[in-house]
Design a protein around this motif. Structure first.
Motif, short mmCIF file in Angstrom:
data_model
loop_
_atom_site.label_atom_id
_atom_site.label_comp_id
_atom_site.label_asym_id
_atom_site.label_seq_id
_atom_site.Cartn_x
_atom_site.Cartn_y
_atom_site.Cartn_z
N PRO A 16 27.18 69.32 32.04
CA PRO A 16 27.48 70.12 31.73
C PRO A 16 28.87 70.88 31.17
CG PRO A 16 26.77 69.95 33.88
CD PRO A 16 27.64 68.58 33.34
N PHE A 17 29.69 71.35 32.25
CA PHE A 17 30.55 72.50 32.29
C PHE A 17 31.96 71.59 32.09
CE2 PHE A 17 27.16 73.61 35.48
CZ PHE A 17 26.93 75.25 34.48
N ILE A 52 33.71 75.80 38.52
CA ILE A 52 33.75 76.85 38.76
C ILE A 52 34.13 77.35 40.04
CG2 ILE A 52 31.18 78.19 38.83
CD1 ILE A 52 29.83 76.05 37.63
N ARG A 90 31.61 71.49 40.94
CA ARG A 90 31.60 70.62 39.80
C ARG A 90 30.19 69.95 39.86
NH1 ARG A 90 36.51 70.19 36.79
NH2 ARG A 90 38.33 69.87 38.28
N VAL A 91 29.51 69.81 38.94
CA VAL A 91 28.71 69.97 38.42
C VAL A 91 28.63 68.36 37.67
CG1 VAL A 91 26.21 70.46 37.63
CG2 VAL A 91 27.71 71.38 39.08
N PRO A 108 26.49 80.79 42.70
CA PRO A 108 26.84 79.78 41.38
C PRO A 108 26.19 78.98 41.21
CG PRO A 108 29.24 81.12 42.05
CD PRO A 108 27.82 81.20 42.45
N LEU A 109 25.70 77.49 42.44
CA LEU A 109 25.56 76.08 42.23
C LEU A 109 24.33 77.21 41.97
CD1 LEU A 109 26.16 74.29 45.09
CD2 LEU A 109 23.95 74.31 44.00
N ALA A 166 26.21 68.43 42.23
CA ALA A 166 27.02 69.24 42.41
C ALA A 166 28.10 69.62 43.84
CB ALA A 166 25.85 70.38 42.81
N LYS A 204 20.67 66.34 39.70
CA LYS A 204 22.18 66.85 39.28
C LYS A 204 22.79 66.43 40.15
CE LYS A 204 19.28 69.67 36.43
NZ LYS A 204 18.43 70.97 36.40
N ARG A 235 22.38 78.19 39.37
CA ARG A 235 22.76 79.02 37.71
C ARG A 235 22.81 77.71 37.66
NH1 ARG A 235 25.22 83.67 39.67
NH2 ARG A 235 26.93 82.97 39.47
N ALA A 236 23.86 76.94 37.90
CA ALA A 236 24.28 76.03 37.60
C ALA A 236 23.08 74.73 37.14
CB ALA A 236 25.84 75.29 37.98
N VAL A 237 22.53 74.95 38.62
CA VAL A 237 21.69 73.20 38.48
C VAL A 237 20.61 74.15 37.99
CG1 VAL A 237 23.41 72.36 39.94
CG2 VAL A 237 21.24 73.71 41.03
#
Length: 321
Positions: free
Chosen positions: A270-271, A275, A294-295, A12-13, A227, A225, A15-17
Motif C-alpha cells: 500500500p505504500f 515509513i 514497511r507494510v 505510524p504503524l 508490518a 497485514k 495508522r498504516a494498518v
C-alpha cells in the motif's frame, strides 16, 4: 518496565494498518508495547511471541489486565505460523535487539554497560564469548564485514584473536575501539557495527527473518497485514526485497528476455516507500532515527516461497551461518 520502553514507530504503524481488528501476532513481544498498542487500537486478540523467556516474567505484572485477549508464547517468529495455530489478521515484527535487553548489562548486548559477553536472546546455545574465543580469525572477519558492514573487519578480527580469552562486553568494546579512529561528536560508538554483527551471528537473525517473513505469508488471511520495523540497512533490504518479490513489484527484467509466467502475487504494497519517524518522535527517542516501517497486505493467492539468495541475505563465505 513496560511503561518505560516506548515502542518505535508505534503511532505510524497503527495508522498504516488501520483499522485494527481480529487476531494479530506480535512476533517480537519484548516489553509488550506493540501488543498493548494493537489491543487498545481494536484487536480482538494478540498472540505475543518472543524467544527470550525473561520478557514474559517482566510482563507478568500487567499482562493479566487483558485476560484471554493476550496469549504469550515462547518461541522464535520464524515458526510464527505454527505457534499461532490459527489464521491471522495481522503480524508485527520489530527487528533487532530491544532497549529492554540493552538496558540489562548481564545480558551482554551493550557496549556501554559492562557485563558477561553473552548476547543470546534465548539464553541457549553458544554465547558471543564461546564463538569469539573459538572461531578462526577469518570467520570473525567475515562476520564483522558481512553482518556489520565493518570496513575494518580484518584489523578488528586480528585484535580479537590476540586479546583472547574475551569474557566481558567492556573488554570487547575496548578491543574494537582500539582499532578505529576516535569518534567525532555526534558519531556512533566505534563498537556499534561489531556488536551488531556479533549479535546477529549469535542469534542467526538473518535466517530467522527470512523464515519469519515466509511464515507470516503462510499464516495471514486474505487482507491480513504484515508490518515490519527494521533498524539497519541489511534487515530493511531483506524485508523490502521479500515484499517486492512476493508482490511481483520488484521491477527489472529485460524486454529481450522471453516472457515468463509468474505466480499470482501473495501481497500488495500500500505504500511505495518505507515509513520513518516523524520529527517529534525522532527528537524524543534517538533509537527511532534509523527505524523504517514497511507494510504489505496479503492477497488470496496461495502461499509460495522465496529463496534467501533472492533477498540478498548476507552469508558467511568461510563458515558460520
Amino acid at each position: 518496565m513496560a511503561e518505560s520502553h516506548v515502542p518505535v514507530l508505534l503511532a505510524p504503524l497503527l495508522r498504516a494498518v488501520a483499522p485494527v481488528s481480529g487476531v494479530w501476532l506480535d512476533g517480537t513481544f519484548g516489553a509488550g508495547g506493540y501488543s498493548r498498542g494493537l489491543l487498545e487500537a481494536g484487536a480482538d486478540r494478540v498472540i505475543g511471541v518472543d524467544r527470550d523467556p525473561l520478557v514474559f516474567d517482566m510482563a507478568a505484572s500487567w499482562a493479566g489486565e487483558y485476560g484471554d485477549r493476550l496469549r504469550l508464547v515462547e518461541g522464535t517468529f520464524s515458526d510464527l505460523d505454527q505457534l499461532a495455530g490459527e489464521s491471522l489478521d495481522g503480524v508485527v515484527l520489530d527487528l533487532g535487539v530491544s532497549s529492554m535487553q540493552l538496558d540489562l548489562a548481564e545480558r551482554g548486548f551493550s557496549f556501554l554497560r559492562d557485563g558477561p559477553l553473552d548476547m543470546r536472546m534465548e539464553q541457549a546455545g553458544p554465547s558471543a564469548a564461546d564463538l569469539l574465543n573459538t572461531a578462526d580469525e577469518a570467520v570473525i572477519a567475515d562476520v564483522l564485514y558481512h553482518y556489520g558492514e565493518e570496513r575494518a573487519a580484518r584489523r578488528i578480527a586480528r585484535a580479537i584473536v590476540a586479546a583472547r580469552p574475551l569474557t566481558r562486553t567492556a573488554h570487547l568494546a575496548e578491543v574494537v575501539a582500539s582499532c578505529l579512529p576516535r569518534p567525532k561528536p555526534g558519531q556512533s560508538h566505534p563498537a556499534t557495527r561489531s556488536f551488531q554483527a556479533i549479535r546477529i551471528w549469535v542469534n542467526d537473525e538473518f535466517r530467522q527473518l527470512v523464515d519469519g517473513l515466509s511464515a507470516a505469508e503462510r499464516a495471514l488471511k486474505p487482507g491480513g497485514k504484515l508490518a515490519v520495523v527494521s533498524f539497519h540497512s541489511l534487515e530493511d533490504r531483506i524485508v523490502k526485497r521479500f515484499m517486492q518479490a512476493r508482490s511481483n513489484s520488484a521491477g527489472g527484467g529485460s524486454r529481450y528476455a522471453p516472457v515468463q509466467e509468474t505466480a499470482p502475487p501473495a501481497f500488495t504494497m500500500p505504500f511505495r516507500r518505507a515509513i520513518g519517524p516523524d520529527p517529534e518522535e525522532e527528537a524524543a527517542n534517538p533509537r527511532a532515527r534509523s527505524a523504517l516501517l514497511r507494510v504489505a497486505i496479503r492477497t488470496d493467492a496461495p502461499a509460495g516461497s522465496v529463496e534467501a539468495d533472492a533477498l540478498a541475505m548476507p552469508r558467511l563465505p568461510k563458515g558460520g551461518h
